[in-house]
Design an enzyme around this catalytic site. Structure first.
Site, PDB file in Angstrom:
ATOM      1  N   ASP A  14       0.891  -1.157   0.000  1.00 27.25           N
ATOM      2  CA  ASP A  14       0.000   0.000   0.000  1.00 27.25           C
ATOM      3  C   ASP A  14       0.939   1.219   0.000  1.00 27.25           C
ATOM      4  O   ASP A  14       2.144   1.087   0.256  1.00 27.25           O
ATOM      5  CB  ASP A  14      -0.865  -0.040   1.268  1.00 27.25           C
ATOM      6  CG  ASP A  14      -1.678   1.217   1.451  1.00 27.25           C
ATOM      7  OD1 ASP A  14      -2.268   1.700   0.471  1.00 27.25           O
ATOM      8  OD2 ASP A  14      -1.715   1.733   2.594  1.00 27.25           O
ATOM      9  N   ASP A  16      -0.120   5.046   0.991  1.00 24.97           N
ATOM     10  CA  ASP A  16      -0.370   6.015   2.059  1.00 24.97           C
ATOM     11  C   ASP A  16      -0.269   5.348   3.434  1.00 24.97           C
ATOM     12  O   ASP A  16      -0.996   4.405   3.716  1.00 24.97           O
ATOM     13  CB  ASP A  16      -1.772   6.620   1.894  1.00 24.97           C
ATOM     14  CG  ASP A  16      -1.902   7.418   0.586  1.00 24.97           C
ATOM     15  OD1 ASP A  16      -0.892   7.967   0.134  1.00 24.97           O
ATOM     16  OD2 ASP A  16      -3.020   7.492   0.047  1.00 24.97           O
TER      17      ASP A  16
HETATM   18  C1  G6P Z   1      -5.719   6.062   0.276  1.00 26.08           C
HETATM   19  C2  G6P Z   1      -5.849   6.850   1.562  1.00 26.08           C
HETATM   20  C3  G6P Z   1      -7.256   7.371   1.723  1.00 26.08           C
HETATM   21  C4  G6P Z   1      -7.685   8.132   0.476  1.00 26.08           C
HETATM   22  C5  G6P Z   1      -7.619   7.211  -0.731  1.00 26.08           C
HETATM   23  C6  G6P Z   1      -8.038   7.876  -2.032  1.00 26.08           C
HETATM   24  O1  G6P Z   1      -6.333   4.845   0.451  1.00 26.08           O
HETATM   25  O2  G6P Z   1      -5.514   6.033   2.670  1.00 26.08           O
HETATM   26  O3  G6P Z   1      -7.292   8.209   2.853  1.00 26.08           O
HETATM   27  O4  G6P Z   1      -9.003   8.638   0.605  1.00 26.08           O
HETATM   28  O5  G6P Z   1      -6.292   6.733  -0.852  1.00 26.08           O
HETATM   29  O6  G6P Z   1      -7.116   8.849  -2.390  1.00 26.08           O
HETATM   30  P1  G6P Z   1      -7.300   9.860  -3.591  1.00 26.08           P
HETATM   31  O7  G6P Z   1      -5.931  10.435  -3.771  1.00 26.08           O
HETATM   32  O8  G6P Z   1      -7.736   9.060  -4.797  1.00 26.08           O
HETATM   33  O9  G6P Z   1      -8.332  10.838  -3.209  1.00 26.08           O
HETATM   34 MG    MG Z   2      -2.690   3.111   3.698  1.00 22.25          MG
END
Ligand code: G6P
Ligand code: MG
Length: 217
Positions: A14, A16
């Site tokens: 993953d 983030d």
């Molecule tokens: C990751 C983060 C989320 C976020 C998602 C979508 O999973 O942990 O907090 O909402 O990505 O991100 P984006 O950049 O597409 O809005």
């Molecule tokens: Mg994450």
């Protein structure tokens, strides 16, 4: 003959919260958006959004709003949040890599395993570019092509498929409850980054990639 370093054939990361800490930027952007709609937003709420895709996160925030929103309004709000988020991440650099992240990627590479990225963030390619690590991955899932977000296993299964490795031969690395659930639903070994009392479904939990030890899993 030397023993292979790992029983796995691929590691799927993953992004983030595992490789870089964008959670704070998501927090700032969601907080501003939520408050513009009269919804209280704090760190605890932000925690519950980890690993949840953009529209899913917005739905959870607007569930506490005092009115209903049309699909068009929701798309416009998601766009406002995303533009703010993109502004925040535009200054990211290699200095934003979490400790141990590059060493972990290099260990996996040196052991001859394939490396995938399974982030539901549609900004993942931008973030990888800013961090300067795009070429460390054999395959990066394009979140725009994923129909179901985590905890659905789709994104991890896609990564395994594109890497040409059976799910059972993959190690998934995640910091979010929904992400660990997705890895387990995909039939993979789950390495959690965080706290064991939060990531209860993970097979092993470490506090950060600084503790990554491929041979131990
Ligand atoms: C990751 C983060 C989320 C976020 C998602 C979508 O999973 O942990 O907090 O909402 O990505 O991100 P984006 O950049 O597409 O809005
Ligand atoms: Mg994450």
């Amino acid at each position: 003959m030397n023993q292979p370093l790992s029983r796995f054939k691929a590691v799927i990361f993953d992004l983030d919260g595992v490789i870089t800490d964008t959670a704070h930027y998501h927090y700032l952007a969601w907080k501003q958006l939520a408050e513009s709609q009269g919804v209280h937003f704090d760190h605890e709420f932000n925690e519950s959004l980890k690993g949840i895709d953009r529209m899913g996160s917005l739905d959870l925030i607007l569930a506490s709003a005092s009115r209903q929103y049309t699909p068009e309004e929701k798309l416009a709000l998601a766009d406002v949040k995303n533009r703010h988020y993109q502004e925040l991440i535009s200054t990211m650099s290699a200095a934003d890599l979490l400790p141990g992240a590059v060493a972990a990627l290099d260990t996996v590479r040196a052991a001859g395993l394939r490396i995938g990225l399974a982030s539901v963030s549609k900004n993942a390619f931008t973030v990888l570019g800013r961090l300067g690590i795009t070429d460390k991955f054999d395959y990066v899932v394009d979140a725009a092509t994923i129909a179901r977000g985590k905890p659905d296993p789709e994104i991890f299964l896609r990564a395994a498929h594109e890497l040409g490795v059976a799910p059972a031969d993959c190690l998934g690395v995640e910091d979010a409850v929904a992400g660990v659930a997705a890895i387990k639903a995909a039939g993979m070994f789950a390495l959690g980054i965080g706290h064991p009392f939060v990531l209860t479904e993970a097979d092993v939990v470490i506090t950060s990639l600084k503790e990554f030890n491929l041979a131990a899993y």
